[in-house]
Design an enzyme around this catalytic site. Structure first.
Site: not given
Length: 321
Positions: A250-251
């Protein structure tokens, strides 16, 4: 080098994103502002500073931002987040490595993070890219305080939202957005250029146990720390998504997108966020969006060259460990 300011609720994938930003020869990390989400803001500060110490980057400033969502009096951390990221936000390995635990009165203590964002915006202008990987509270607060200064930055590349897929907290909402949907809506409507790196692409890119084994094999303490942390996260993906030996990225994907937008396909749309009701946190586009898409200041990633992103994250981290 691209000047990037990270705004993070420093849990596991945020830590990988931070390590990637530090390791990349093409990123000048001007600072980290901490927010709530995966952990309380005080723990987010401690997690960021500890990792930067491991990476011999003690000169990178870390500032606490706001401790709770806009329009709320406090932040309540969910049991699901505790399970996914661990009680300490770093896979319950913090005590093993010596990560600081803030005093109770510092756990939710706001700092000068919003002022730090505005100072960086004034100093670097168009050369600055903000990459928030948690709730957008600090960014929205900076826009409220000085919208003219924020309008002068190069843009925002945010991890959060879901346009063409369902959310990961509710069917409507992704975790970062539902944590403060009002902040998301204010950022979307601010006129500052925004690229949304949502679940549409972050769940197509994976890190694996083979990657963590390679990080550990570097023999560095930072490599062992990141590997232990991500192995915990990988284990959580078994129950959450029936994935084995891998986890979603994700990040780190947002940081990669800020540096390599050519690996992402985007749609330019006037994005909006539902701020209340059963669909709170849904990132969407008004029904008339086609008419206004050409002039929109927001865009959403809808496809990704996943092998390129995966390869870049792993090779960049290996070079820095």
């Amino acid at each position: 080098m691209k000047k990037i300011l990270l705004d993070m609720d420093v849990g596991i994938d945020d830590s990988v994103a931070l390590a990637y930003a530090m390791a990349s020869p093409d990123i000048d990390l001007v600072g980290v502002t901490a927010t709530f989400g995966n952990v309380h803001v005080g723990q987010s500060v401690c997690n960021a500073r500890f990792l930067l110490d491991l990476l011999d980057a003690r000169d990178v400033p870390v500032e606490a931002g706001l401790s709770h969502p806009l329009g709320a009096e406090k932040f309540l951390r969910s049991n699901d987040v505790v399970s996914i990221h661990g009680a300490d936000g770093v896979g319950n390995i913090g005590e093993k490595y010596g990560v600081s635990v803030p005093d109770k009165d510092q756990l939710d203590a706001s700092g000068r993070g919003v002022d730090f964002i505005l100072d960086a915006a004034r100093r670097y202008g168009q050369d600055l890219t903000l990459v928030p990987t948690g709730p957008l509270t600090n960014i929205a607060a900076a826009i409220r305080q000085d919208s003219q200064t924020m309008a002068g930055i190069g843009g925002i590349v945010m991890m959060g939202g879901a346009l063409t897929v369902t959310g990961n907290v509710t069917e409507a909402a992704e975790a970062n957005i539902i944590a403060d949907p009002l902040a998301c809506q204010e950022v979307f409507e601010s006129g500052v250029p925004v690229t949304m790196v949502g679940l549409d692409v972050t769940m197509r890119t994976l890190l694996t146990s083979e990657n963590t084994a390679a990080w550990r094999a570097t023999g560095s303490r930072a490599g062992a720390y990141l590997a232990d942390m991500l192995d915990y996260y990988i284990d959580q993906h078994v129950g959450m998504y029936s994935l084995h030996g891998c986890c979603y990225t994700h990040d780190p994907s947002a940081v990669v997108c800020a540096l390599h937008p050519e690996w992402f396909r985007t749609l330019r749309l006037p994005l909006a966020c539902v701020t209340s009701g059963p669909d709170a946190g849904r990132t969407t586009c008004p029904s008339q969006c086609v008419e206004y898409s050409a002039s929109a200041t927001t865009q959403a990633c809808v496809d990704v060259d996943a092998p390129a992103v995966e390869r870049d994250i792993n090779q960049t981290l290996l070079s820095g460990l």
